[in-house]
Scaffold this motif. Structure first.
Motif: not given
Length: 480
Positions: A311, A313-314, A393, A396
């Motif tokens: 992601r 955002s990560d 990070a 996912y």
């Protein structure tokens, strides 16, 4: 007279391209009725796509050499012309000597043509750079391993930190064994001319036809859409494509060939073998033992691709550029990483909130990575990415693609071996071979070999029947 029947064994891009040429899909007249038999559950071979983290990505090869026409032309012939895209960025790096360093411009497969750019990149040590500035003569003869030749002329460090990682990205092989003639033929004239290697590469890299033209191209939706489109176009043209259809036996008959697939005997006037060398050897052992013996000596490198979905955002920072190569001399786990979301505009547009990248592991005689569980390959990749670009990070989602016999090796003498294979196979009649084991591992080269194979069997089946052989017979049947 009914149309001739050709069986293409292998549904990778070479086999599908051969079917496209024979059926008229790729231009020209239809030469035969064609059946493609593929042992796997899908066509495409090393070209395939799927979803990782809900995003469609390539799980195998992701680009083609656009400066060769074959792949681009095939894509256009099956309706994918508007889907062709050049990479958004080609800014690649070398992870060496503890830092990411820009891949110097003006080089050809790692052989430098611009010593100022090489010095500015910081890829070489001062000692390595000084050695590269003082070229030494080197014997060439008919052929030589590119690593040994470049080491003699420019020093071992040029090989270790430039030639090796670039060749590794193509062959997953070893520069000290790979044939210059077979793998980097554009350097032949320079090597044989005996002049400055650096000046020769500079002139080669500066040719007008190469300036401003994208080197590589991909397809919106991924390169895995190419075999899907070729297969669909072939089926529309009447080609029968069978998956989960391994060939159990291949034998010459007075009127052609007998191909046994899942216990069913198919009869064909000609056969195109578009399978890896070991599989071709097994099928030809009875009728072309000399060709089979040569095919058995072709070595392959295994490799794995690890695709990671993050992601955005990560991410503390978004990686920059198209990715990086890793020289084996630096002792890292991965050999390269591609920042797919940076490299392909279509991917960034389709998933703006995700960032996808991939790593590759394994090379010739170092295939232990293939035996590790997926979780370990992901962990090794993340460790190296953390050191290289500061990535902290967690992905996912992830996917591991494994290629046990992924890339054929082209050692010194490869071209002579290929000539012997084709000469021995040609004596059998009604048989042609194509694919990565012969004339180049790149997709355009595989398609070119498919075109040559299709032309060869086309000429054979067009010949009139002869009483001695029965070849070219009007008895053209397909079935049990």
């Amino acid at each position: 007279m009914s149309q001739a029947q050709v069986v293409v064994v292998g549904g990778g891009i070479a086999g599908l391209a051969a079917a496209a040429f024979l059926s008229g899909v790729a231009g020209g007249p239809a030469r035969a009725r064609v059946t493609v038999v593929e042992g796997a559950s899908r066509v495409g071979g090393k070209l395939w796509g799927g979803e990782v983290g809900g995003v469609r990505v390539d799980l195998g090869a992701e680009s083609v050499l656009a400066r060769r026409p074959e792949a681009v032309e095939l894509a256009r012939s099956v309706g994918l012309g508007e889907a062709l895209e050049a990479p958004t960025t080609a800014k690649a790096a070398i992870w060496t000597r503890g830092a990411l360093r820009p891949l110097p411009g003006g080089q050809v497969m790692g052989v430098p043509g611009d010593l100022a750019a090489l010095a500015a990149s910081g890829v070489l040590t001062e000692e390595g750079l000084e050695r590269a500035r003082h070229e030494r003569p080197a014997a060439f003869g008919e052929d030589v391993a590119i690593g040994r030749y470049v080491a003699e002329r420019l020093g071992q460090e040029v090989v270790d930190r430039l030639v090796e990682p670039l060749l590794g990205g193509v062959y997953a092989g070893r520069a000290e064994e790979i044939s210059l003639r077979a793998a980097v033929p554009q350097l032949l004239a320079i090597a044989r001319g005996g002049g400055s290697l650096v000046e020769g590469v500079h002139a080669l890299a500066s040719r007008p036809q190469t300036v401003g033209t994208p080197v590589f191209a991909g397809l919106r939706g991924g390169l895995g859409t190419l075999p899907e489109a070729v297969a669909a176009a072939c089926e529309k043209a009447g080609v029968e494509i069978r998956t989960d259809a391994p060939v159990e036996e291949l034998r010459r008959t007075p009127g052609g060939w007998r191909v046994v697939v899942n216990g069913e005997a198919l009869h064909a006037d000609a056969v195109v073998l578009a399978v890896p060398a070991p599989a071709a050897a097994a099928l030809l052992r009875a009728d072309a033992p000399a060709a089979a013996a040569e095919l058995e000596t072709v070595e392959y490198a295994g490799m794995a691709l690890v695709t990671l979905a993050f992601r955005r955002s990560d991410l503390a920072e978004t990686p920059v550029g198209s990715g990086f190569l890793v020289p084996p001399v630096d002792g890292r786990r991965i050999k390269a990483s591609t920042f797919s979301s940076n490299k392909w505009g279509w991917l960034e547009r389709s998933a703006p909130d995700a960032f996808l990248l991939r790593t590759s592991l394994g090379r010739h005689r170092e295939e232990e990575a293939l035996r590790l569980p997926d979780e370990e390959l992901v962990a090794r990749s993340l460790t190296d990415l953390g050191e290289a670009i500061g990535l902290t990070a967690r992905p996912y989602d992830s996917f591991v693609s494994r290629f046990g016999a992924g890339l054929p090796q082209y050692p010194v003498g490869h071209l002579e071996k290929v000539a012997r294979i084709r000469e021995a196979a040609g004596r059998v009649g009604g048989l042609a071979l194509c694919g990565a084991a012969y004339d180049g591992v790149g997709i355009p080269a595989c398609i070119a070999s498919a075109a040559a194979a299709a032309a060869a069997v086309g000429e054979r089946i067009d010949q009139p029947a002869t009483p001695e052989t029965g070849e070219g017979s009007t008895e053209r049947t397909m079935g049990a």
